[in-house]
Each structure stands twice: as structure tokens, then as C-alpha cells.
Write a protein that holds these residues in place. Structure first.
Motif, short mmCIF file in Angstrom:
data_model
loop_
_atom_site.label_atom_id
_atom_site.label_comp_id
_atom_site.label_asym_id
_atom_site.label_seq_id
_atom_site.Cartn_x
_atom_site.Cartn_y
_atom_site.Cartn_z
N LEU A 63 0.82 -1.21 0.00
CA LEU A 63 0.00 0.00 0.00
C LEU A 63 0.85 1.26 0.00
CD1 LEU A 63 -2.61 -1.23 2.60
CD2 LEU A 63 -3.02 -0.86 0.15
N ASN A 64 2.01 1.20 0.65
CA ASN A 64 2.90 2.35 0.70
C ASN A 64 3.69 2.54 -0.59
OD1 ASN A 64 2.17 3.04 3.33
ND2 ASN A 64 3.69 1.65 4.20
N LYS A 65 3.92 1.45 -1.30
CA LYS A 65 4.79 1.50 -2.48
C LYS A 65 4.03 1.77 -3.79
CE LYS A 65 8.45 -1.17 -4.67
NZ LYS A 65 9.24 -2.40 -4.66
N TYR A 66 2.79 1.28 -3.90
CA TYR A 66 2.07 1.34 -5.17
C TYR A 66 0.80 2.17 -5.05
CZ TYR A 66 5.12 -2.59 -6.18
OH TYR A 66 6.21 -3.40 -6.36
N SER A 67 0.37 2.67 -6.19
CA SER A 67 -0.90 3.41 -6.22
C SER A 67 -2.06 2.43 -6.08
CB SER A 67 -1.03 4.18 -7.54
OG SER A 67 -1.26 3.27 -8.60
N TRP A 68 -3.19 2.95 -5.65
CA TRP A 68 -4.38 2.10 -5.52
C TRP A 68 -4.78 1.54 -6.88
CZ3 TRP A 68 -6.35 -0.46 -1.75
CH2 TRP A 68 -7.61 -1.02 -1.86
N ASP A 69 -4.63 2.33 -7.95
CA ASP A 69 -4.97 1.85 -9.29
C ASP A 69 -4.14 0.63 -9.67
OD1 ASP A 69 -6.96 3.73 -9.75
OD2 ASP A 69 -5.59 5.15 -10.70
N LYS A 70 -2.84 0.67 -9.36
CA LYS A 70 -1.97 -0.46 -9.67
C LYS A 70 -2.33 -1.68 -8.80
CE LYS A 70 2.90 -1.77 -10.14
NZ LYS A 70 3.00 -2.12 -11.55
N ILE A 71 -2.55 -1.43 -7.53
CA ILE A 71 -2.93 -2.52 -6.61
C ILE A 71 -4.21 -3.18 -7.11
CG2 ILE A 71 -3.78 -3.00 -4.28
CD1 ILE A 71 -1.82 -0.76 -3.33
N ARG A 72 -5.13 -2.35 -7.54
CA ARG A 72 -6.41 -2.84 -8.02
C ARG A 72 -6.26 -3.60 -9.34
NH1 ARG A 72 -10.69 -0.99 -11.15
NH2 ARG A 72 -12.71 -1.62 -10.32
N SER A 73 -5.57 -3.02 -10.30
CA SER A 73 -5.46 -3.64 -11.62
C SER A 73 -4.65 -4.93 -11.58
CB SER A 73 -4.86 -2.67 -12.64
OG SER A 73 -3.52 -2.36 -12.32
N GLU A 74 -3.67 -5.01 -10.69
CA GLU A 74 -2.85 -6.22 -10.59
C GLU A 74 -3.29 -7.14 -9.46
OE1 GLU A 74 1.36 -5.44 -10.83
OE2 GLU A 74 1.06 -3.95 -12.43
N TYR A 75 -4.38 -6.79 -8.83
CA TYR A 75 -4.99 -7.58 -7.75
C TYR A 75 -3.95 -8.00 -6.71
CZ TYR A 75 -8.95 -10.12 -5.85
OH TYR A 75 -10.00 -10.53 -5.06
N MET A 76 -3.29 -6.99 -6.13
CA MET A 76 -2.21 -7.22 -5.17
C MET A 76 -2.76 -7.50 -3.77
SD MET A 76 0.49 -4.30 -6.27
CE MET A 76 1.47 -4.42 -7.72
N VAL A 77 -3.54 -8.52 -3.67
CA VAL A 77 -4.16 -8.93 -2.42
C VAL A 77 -3.35 -10.08 -1.84
CG1 VAL A 77 -6.26 -9.90 -1.40
CG2 VAL A 77 -6.43 -8.26 -3.27
N LEU A 78 -3.03 -9.99 -0.56
CA LEU A 78 -2.36 -11.11 0.08
C LEU A 78 -3.31 -12.30 0.21
CD1 LEU A 78 -0.37 -9.48 3.04
CD2 LEU A 78 0.57 -10.55 0.99
N LYS A 79 -4.53 -11.99 0.64
CA LYS A 79 -5.53 -13.04 0.84
C LYS A 79 -6.90 -12.39 0.85
CE LYS A 79 -6.73 -17.14 3.21
NZ LYS A 79 -6.71 -18.26 2.34
N ARG A 80 -7.86 -13.14 0.33
CA ARG A 80 -9.25 -12.71 0.39
C ARG A 80 -10.05 -13.81 1.07
NH1 ARG A 80 -11.17 -13.28 -4.71
NH2 ARG A 80 -12.52 -14.96 -4.08
N PHE A 81 -10.82 -13.43 2.06
CA PHE A 81 -11.72 -14.36 2.74
C PHE A 81 -13.14 -14.06 2.27
CE2 PHE A 81 -8.14 -13.86 5.63
CZ PHE A 81 -7.88 -15.16 6.03
#
Length: 135
Positions: free
Chosen positions: A100-118
């Protein structure tokens, strides 16, 4: 009024109030997220299941410190909240705080940078004693 009678009345009122309370399984207002890692995680809750995409606008993310836990509260009880959810499941998205500190929310979202989803139903929460462990 006699002090002993007053104390007995208070005592009986306390017992009546305790008896009127529902059991914790029916009135659970929170669940606990345990972070069993050595780094900070962040999360948000979505009620749009089966749509498990990351939302467009960055939500307010909640932090869980390393090797600690956080209680996630609900308005009303979880029973009441799940009655309002169409598909009967919530999704909890877990992120590494460094991401979250390194990347923009758009990049996190587009590349689905999720550690885990429950993806959890009320039954899932009950079966796990309203506790979610990561990892």
C-alpha cells in the motif's frame, strides 16, 4: 426504604437484566482478525460478493499490527448485518502495508495485489468462533 430491601431490589433487577440478554452467538457484534505475521497488514470489508474485484476508490483501510489482533465491529449484530447482504457473504481483503505504501491504488487494483481474500458467510464466522486468522 430499608437499605437491605433496596439492595435486594437492585440485586434482583441485575439478575433479571442478565437473564434478558441473548447468548453471544446471537448477539455477536464483532469478529477478530489475527495477524500471525511479522509485518503490518491492512484490510477492508466488502459486501458485494460474488463480485470480488477490488473497489475503485481506495477505502479506509484498517491496520493490524504484527502478531496481534483487531476486533472488527458491526452495527447491530452480525445476524442483523447479514440479513442486509444479498448474497449472504462478505469478502475481507488483506493487503501487505508495504504494498500500500509502495504502489498506487490503481496499480494494486489492476494487478490484484491482495495477500488473501476471505469470502465468509455468517455460518463461516460462527464455525470459526468469529475469528479470522491470517495467514
Amino acid at each position: 426504604m430499608n437499605k437491605k430491601i433496596y439492595m435486594k431490589i437492585l440485586y434482583l433487577m441485575g439478575i433479571i437484566l442478565l437473564k434478558a440478554c441473548e447468548f453471544p452467538g446471537d448477539t455477536q457484534h464483532y469478529f477478530t482478525i489475527n495477524n500471525n505475521t511479522n509485518h503490518v497488514i491492512s484490510y477492508y470489508i466488502s459486501e458485494t460478493y460474488p463480485d470480488t474485484s477490488i473497489i475503485e476508490t481506495q477505502p479506509i483501510l484498517k491496520l493490524v499490527q504484527p502478531n496481534s489482533s483487531r476486533k472488527e465491529s458491526s452495527w447491530g449484530t452480525w445476524n442483523e448485518r447479514f440479513e442486509q447482504i444479498n448474497e449472504g457473504k462478505i469478502s475481507i481483503f488483506i493487503f501487505h502495508s508495504d504494498t500500500l505504501n509502495k504502489y498506487s491504488w490503481d496499480k494494486i487494483r489492476s494487478e490484484y495485489m491482495v495477500l488473501k481474500r476471505f469470502d465468509l458467510s455468517l455460518e463461516d464466522l460462527k464455525q470459526n468462533n468469529f475469528t479470522i486468522n491470517y495467514p
